[in-house]
Design a protein around this motif. Sequence first.
Motif, mmCIF file in Angstrom:
data_model
loop_
_atom_site.group_PDB
_atom_site.id
_atom_site.type_symbol
_atom_site.label_atom_id
_atom_site.label_comp_id
_atom_site.label_asym_id
_atom_site.label_seq_id
_atom_site.Cartn_x
_atom_site.Cartn_y
_atom_site.Cartn_z
ATOM 1 N N LEU A 126 -6.102 -7.600 -2.406
ATOM 2 C CA LEU A 126 -5.192 -6.864 -3.048
ATOM 3 C C LEU A 126 -5.523 -6.175 -4.316
ATOM 4 N N LYS A 127 -4.757 -5.216 -4.523
ATOM 5 C CA LYS A 127 -5.460 -4.071 -5.788
ATOM 6 C C LYS A 127 -4.898 -4.430 -6.877
ATOM 7 N N GLN A 128 -3.843 -5.469 -7.205
ATOM 8 C CA GLN A 128 -3.153 -5.705 -8.158
ATOM 9 C C GLN A 128 -3.181 -7.443 -8.451
ATOM 10 N N VAL A 129 -3.345 -7.983 -9.434
ATOM 11 C CA VAL A 129 -3.030 -9.540 -9.626
ATOM 12 C C VAL A 129 -2.250 -9.569 -10.804
ATOM 13 N N VAL A 130 -1.285 -10.650 -10.848
ATOM 14 C CA VAL A 130 -0.559 -10.858 -11.880
ATOM 15 C C VAL A 130 -1.212 -11.957 -12.622
ATOM 16 N N HIS A 131 -1.134 -11.812 -13.855
ATOM 17 C CA HIS A 131 -1.937 -12.597 -14.846
ATOM 18 C C HIS A 131 -1.384 -12.563 -16.221
#
Length: 230
Positions: A5-10
Motif C-alpha cells: 500500500l502507498k497510503q496508511v491511515v494513522h
Amino acid sequence: MQVFLKQVVHPADLCFKLPDNVSLEEGAMCEPLSVGVHACRRANVGPETNVLIMGAGPIGLVALLSARAFGAPRIVIVDVDGYRLSVAKELGADEIVKVSTVMQDVAEEVVKIHEAMGTGVDVTFDCAGFSKTMSTALSATGPGGKVCLVGMGHNEMTVPLTPAAAREVDVIGIFRYKNTWPLCIEFITSGKIDVKPLITHRFGFSQKEVEEAFETSARGGTAIKVMFNL
C-alpha cells in the motif's frame, strides 16, 4: 501476489512530517534515538553534566549521541566488546573503558572509569540492565548524582544500594520514551545528531532478505542498526 500500500491511515497526532533534508532512514532512526533523548531529559543532562554510559550497544550509542546534543561536556562509555567501544569512540565518546563480566572486578573497574572521566560522574546511564552494570553505575556515580536505568537485562538485581544512598545518588528509570519525536527531528535536521553511522546493514523486503536481516541483527557482531528498504 504481494501488494504494498502507498497510503496508511494513522492518527494525526502521532504523525510527524520530516523536513526535506531528513531522509526516510533518518526518520526511522528517530525511534531508537528517542530512548536516548528521553533518558537525557529524565536525568536532566546539560552543559555541566559529565556522563558515564554502561553499554555500547545501539541504545548506549544513541544515549551517547543524545547526551552530546544536550551539551554534556565529557562522556565515558563502558562495554565488554572492543569493537563496540571503537564505534563509540568514532561517534564522539571522550574515553572508552573495556570491562569484564565478572562481578569481583567492579571495584577495580570503577577506578579505571574515574581515571578515564578525570572528574566526577554526574549521571550514569545503565543501557544494559544487569546486576554488574548497575553495581558499577551505582559505585561510579558521584555524590548527589543520578543513575538512570535504561536497559532491562535482569528483572531482579543485587546491587550496592546502601552505599549509593549514603552518597545521595538518585536512581531513576525510563520505559521507552514520551513526546520525543519533534526534538529528535530537530536534532537531526540541525546536524546536532548524525544517526547515519548507526545504520550498518540494509536489506530488501523479500522473505529471504527479511530472514537474513533478523539473523544479522541477532548475531550482533558489526551490526548496529539493520534497515529494510521497500
